[in-house]
Design a protein around this motif. Structure first.
Motif, PDB file in Angstrom:
ATOM      1  N   LEU A   1       0.861  -1.175   0.000  1.00 33.28           N
ATOM      2  CA  LEU A   1       0.000   0.000   0.000  1.00 33.28           C
ATOM      3  C   LEU A   1       0.897   1.225   0.000  1.00 33.28           C
ATOM      4  CD1 LEU A   1      -2.838   1.311   0.287  1.00 33.28           C
ATOM      5  CD2 LEU A   1      -2.480   1.248   2.767  1.00 33.28           C
ATOM      6  N   THR A   2       0.599   2.209  -0.857  1.00 36.22           N
ATOM      7  CA  THR A   2       1.387   3.440  -0.910  1.00 36.22           C
ATOM      8  C   THR A   2       0.643   4.541  -0.178  1.00 36.22           C
ATOM      9  OG1 THR A   2       2.320   2.819  -3.045  1.00 36.22           O
ATOM     10  CG2 THR A   2       2.475   5.137  -2.416  1.00 36.22           C
ATOM     11  N   LEU A   3       1.262   5.081   0.864  1.00 32.00           N
ATOM     12  CA  LEU A   3       0.670   6.158   1.645  1.00 32.00           C
ATOM     13  C   LEU A   3       1.451   7.430   1.375  1.00 32.00           C
ATOM     14  CD1 LEU A   3       0.937   3.382   3.734  1.00 32.00           C
ATOM     15  CD2 LEU A   3      -0.971   4.681   4.673  1.00 32.00           C
ATOM     16  N   ILE A   4       0.762   8.452   0.871  1.00 35.46           N
ATOM     17  CA  ILE A   4       1.414   9.674   0.381  1.00 35.46           C
ATOM     18  C   ILE A   4       1.136  10.819   1.337  1.00 35.46           C
ATOM     19  CG2 ILE A   4       1.678  11.198  -1.602  1.00 35.46           C
ATOM     20  CD1 ILE A   4       0.215   8.994  -3.261  1.00 35.46           C
ATOM     21  N   GLY A   5       2.174  11.500   1.791  1.00 37.58           N
ATOM     22  CA  GLY A   5       2.039  12.569   2.774  1.00 37.58           C
ATOM     23  C   GLY A   5       1.652  13.911   2.173  1.00 37.58           C
ATOM     24  N   PHE A   6       0.935  14.705   2.956  1.00 43.12           N
ATOM     25  CA  PHE A   6       0.520  16.046   2.524  1.00 43.12           C
ATOM     26  C   PHE A   6       1.714  16.958   2.258  1.00 43.12           C
ATOM     27  CE2 PHE A   6      -3.680  15.752   5.136  1.00 43.12           C
ATOM     28  CZ  PHE A   6      -4.161  14.810   4.242  1.00 43.12           C
ATOM     29  N   ALA A   7       2.801  16.745   3.011  1.00 39.60           N
ATOM     30  CA  ALA A   7       3.960  17.636   2.888  1.00 39.60           C
ATOM     31  C   ALA A   7       4.482  17.679   1.454  1.00 39.60           C
ATOM     32  CB  ALA A   7       5.067  17.189   3.834  1.00 39.60           C
ATOM     33  N   LEU A   8       4.282  16.590   0.733  1.00 35.33           N
ATOM     34  CA  LEU A   8       4.768  16.518  -0.644  1.00 35.33           C
ATOM     35  C   LEU A   8       4.098  17.567  -1.522  1.00 35.33           C
ATOM     36  CD1 LEU A   8       6.793  14.912  -2.228  1.00 35.33           C
ATOM     37  CD2 LEU A   8       5.028  13.223  -2.709  1.00 35.33           C
ATOM     38  N   GLY A   9       2.820  17.831  -1.270  1.00 32.69           N
ATOM     39  CA  GLY A   9       2.104  18.826  -2.060  1.00 32.69           C
ATOM     40  C   GLY A   9       2.575  20.232  -1.817  1.00 32.69           C
ATOM     41  N   ARG A  10       3.320  20.437  -0.734  1.00 33.45           N
ATOM     42  CA  ARG A  10       3.842  21.768  -0.398  1.00 33.45           C
ATOM     43  C   ARG A  10       5.300  21.919  -0.819  1.00 33.45           C
ATOM     44  NH1 ARG A  10       0.472  20.577   4.344  1.00 33.45           N
ATOM     45  NH2 ARG A  10       2.248  19.745   5.494  1.00 33.45           N
ATOM     46  N   SER A  11       5.727  21.112  -1.801  1.00 36.12           N
ATOM     47  CA  SER A  11       7.116  21.156  -2.248  1.00 36.12           C
ATOM     48  C   SER A  11       7.180  21.388  -3.752  1.00 36.12           C
ATOM     49  CB  SER A  11       7.811  19.830  -1.904  1.00 36.12           C
ATOM     50  OG  SER A  11       7.249  18.763  -2.659  1.00 36.12           O
TER      51      SER A  11
END
Length: 590
Positions: free
Chosen positions: A255-265
């Motif tokens: 399962l791939t869990l993607i963090g919100f912080a990535l969208g702020r980069s």
């Protein structure tokens, strides 16, 4: 009786009247240090009276004064009244319903883009929705990839489901989650999309595809333009690790869990979108998780009154300070947020209020930095003190929140309706019973307010499920990060286990402004194109060269200046999300 933690947190724990976490999946009878501290915090640093220009006043008189401020500005230009709010409390009545008033008076609003918007838009571009795996589906996976998602700190109830399973963490530093994972892959800030393209390239070109993706030929042609050597060089991840990760996806089906912080980069939206495609390529249906808040079917637009009224202008959160500085806003109304510390350019708001160029109205339970600055302060109730309906962006329970503490202040619903009365507004949006509005908003989930009042917690039926065959289009258009010069680092922010953004300092104290780096020690100046702040540098072997990280709850520098004052007004291409992570700063030794 039940009560839900309404904080901006994945877990959204549910408690009984004794504030003990329920032993139901996925709450599982435990909570975090923040949840355990809420009863203590509720009694500290509270706003107990209304204030005008620093003088204690009667609440009703203060509401009349606030209404006069709004009325004067509305006569001139409604667009220069800005309401700004965010997810300090996730209750439907607390966060969403008050927007009706501001839409009716035609005020401006922020775009609410600072957290998850970029990823919602990016994933939806491929799947038609951002809805991903449900909590009940998590246990079936024997492995997980936590991509820019330090879940051991920011989502402990998710993390615990994978404690005994094989975990991969992809991050810009050796975070707590990375240390506790079976494999950690350290990547350069802003280059996740390049690593994801490398994984896809190997999966396609090594014949590891097991699933269906629309426009696969276009994707294959696109990734063929990149060599693994180039993708490795840009991302900082070795070719061996790129190949290992692709084969891991093929063999273990994590399962791939993607963090919100990535969208702020940098490249954040493209990265999230491309990453979400990887599980589909190896045959996983709904094999990712980002945020499920937009998949339940809750009609947020109806709650906000968008079917009958809209704001005059939408201001990007990334450019908040710019609008304030350039005189585009004369009155700011704040609830459910602490923008002085959390929005880019918060220092511009401080200057404008102190100089009298902007009048600031704040409705808050606590004396936040924004409340302390305000011209008008009105006490609000906490989630422990009022009725509301609460949803989660992870689990599928809808909760009827009931108070367990005596109320201090007034609710958001009471306040906006009182302001409307003072302004002589009799719009249907504000005459509709708020609970009727909530009932209509939640009915698409398969739940009614009468059922919820009786049963307290009810599982929702997801309404918007992702396509079984996602579209590889749109293809990304990534850019490489700017190269670092001497004494420069990419600045990133991370979650702290004791704080939710600026909350819980009442219990755990104020964090010292520390930048964790590989090479620097002592008091330093951080300088960006946008400003300077003074912080303490600490050497940290878990941080690679060229990176500096600050806990995002440590938002005031050594001179009392908001650290967000050095954040440049840069927007993401999918939803305009501010670029908070990966800002290039120069470190100046003092």
């Amino acid at each position: 009786m039940v009560i839900a933690c309404t904080r901006d947190c994945y877990d959204t724990c549910i408690f009984n009247e004794k504030y003990e976490p329920l032993k139901v999946f996925p709450i599982n009878g435990f909570t975090c240090a923040r949840g355990r501290a809420d009863l203590i915090r509720n009694e500290r640093n509270r706003i107990t009276s209304a204030y005008v220009d620093g003088r204690e006043t009667d609440v009703n008189d203060t509401i009349k004064y606030a209404a006069r401020l709004l009325k004067e500005e509305l006569k001139k230009n409604p667009a220069k009244v800005l309401r700004t709010d965010y997810d300090g409390n996730q209750g439907l009545l607390t966060w969403h319903y008050p927007d009706r008033f501001f839409n009716v008076i035609n005020a401006s609003q922020t775009d609410r883009s600072i957290c998850s918007s970029e990823g919602h838009s990016a994933i939806s571009a491929h799947y038609g929705t951002s809805m991903g795996a449900l909590p009940e589906e998590f246990p079936k996976y024997n492995a997980a990839v936590f991509w820019a998602f330090p879940a051991s700190i920011s989502a402990p109830h998710i993390w615990v489901l994978f404690v005994r399973k094989f975990k991969v963490s992809i991050d810009v530093r050796l975070s707590d989650a990375a240390k506790k994972s079976d494999k950690a892959i350290i990547i350069r800030p802003g280059t996740d999309v390049f690593l994801a393209l490398g994984v896809i390239k190997v999966i396609i070109e090594d014949g590891l595809i097991e699933g269906k993706v629309k426009h696969l030929e276009e994707l294959a042609k696109y990734v063929s333009n990149f060599s693994l050597e180039y993708l490795s060089k840009v991302s900082g991840v070795s070719i061996n690790d790129i190949r290992w990760l692709a084969e891991f996806y093929h063999e273990r089906k994590p399962l791939t869990l993607i963090g919100f912080a990535l969208g702020r980069s940098l490249n954040g939206g493209d990265a999230i979108g491309v990453i979400s495609i990887i599980p589909a390529l190896v045959g996983l249906r709904r094999g990712y998780y980002y945020s499920n808040s937009l998949g339940w079917g809750i009609d947020f637009d109806y709650l906000r009154g968008l079917h009958m009224a809209k704001s005059s202008r939408v201001i990007p959160m990334a450019e908040f300070g710019e609008y304030i500085e350039h005189g585009e806003i004369n009155v700011v109304y704040v609830w459910n947020e602490n923008p002085v510390l959390t929005l880019p350019g918060g220092d511009r708001l401080i200057e404008a209020v102190r100089e009298g160029r902007v009048r600031l109205i704040v409705h808050d339970p606590y004396w936040s930095e924004t409340a302390k600055l305000a011209d008008v302060v009105i006490p609000a109730q906490t989630f422990l003190e009022k009725y509301d309906v609460v949803y989660s962006y992870w689990h599928d329970y809808l909760v009827y929140n009931e108070p367990i503490r005596p109320a201090i202040g007034i609710t958001e619903v009471e306040l906006v309706r009182s302001l409307a009365k003072e302004l002589g507004i009799n719009h249907p949006l504000l005459l509709e019973d708020p609970w009727n509005a909530v009932d209509k908003a939640i009915r698409p989930t398969g739940v009614t307010i009468s059922e919820l009042r009786e049963r307290k917690i009810i599982k929702m039926r997801p309404r918007y499920l992702p396509a079984d065959e996602p579209d590889a289009l749109p293809l990304p258009n990534p850019v490489e990060p700017e190269p670092l010069n001497r004494d420069e680092v990419y600045l990133v922010f991370a979650s702290h286990p004791l704080y939710t953004n600026t909350q819980f300092r009442e219990v755990y104290g104020t964090l010292e402004p520390i930048i964790h780096t590989h090479d620097y020690e002592g008091v330093v100046i951080l300088e960006s194109k946008y400003g300077k702040v003074k912080v303490k540098a600490v050497k940290d072997p878990n941080v690679p060269p060229g990176v500096g990280f600050i806990y995002k709850s440590s938002l005031i520098d050594l001179d009392g200046k908001p650290i967000n004052s050095i954040i440049e007004p840069i927007k993401g291409k999918y939803a305009g999300t501010p670029k908070l992570n990966g800002i290039k700063v120069r470190i100046i030794k003092t």
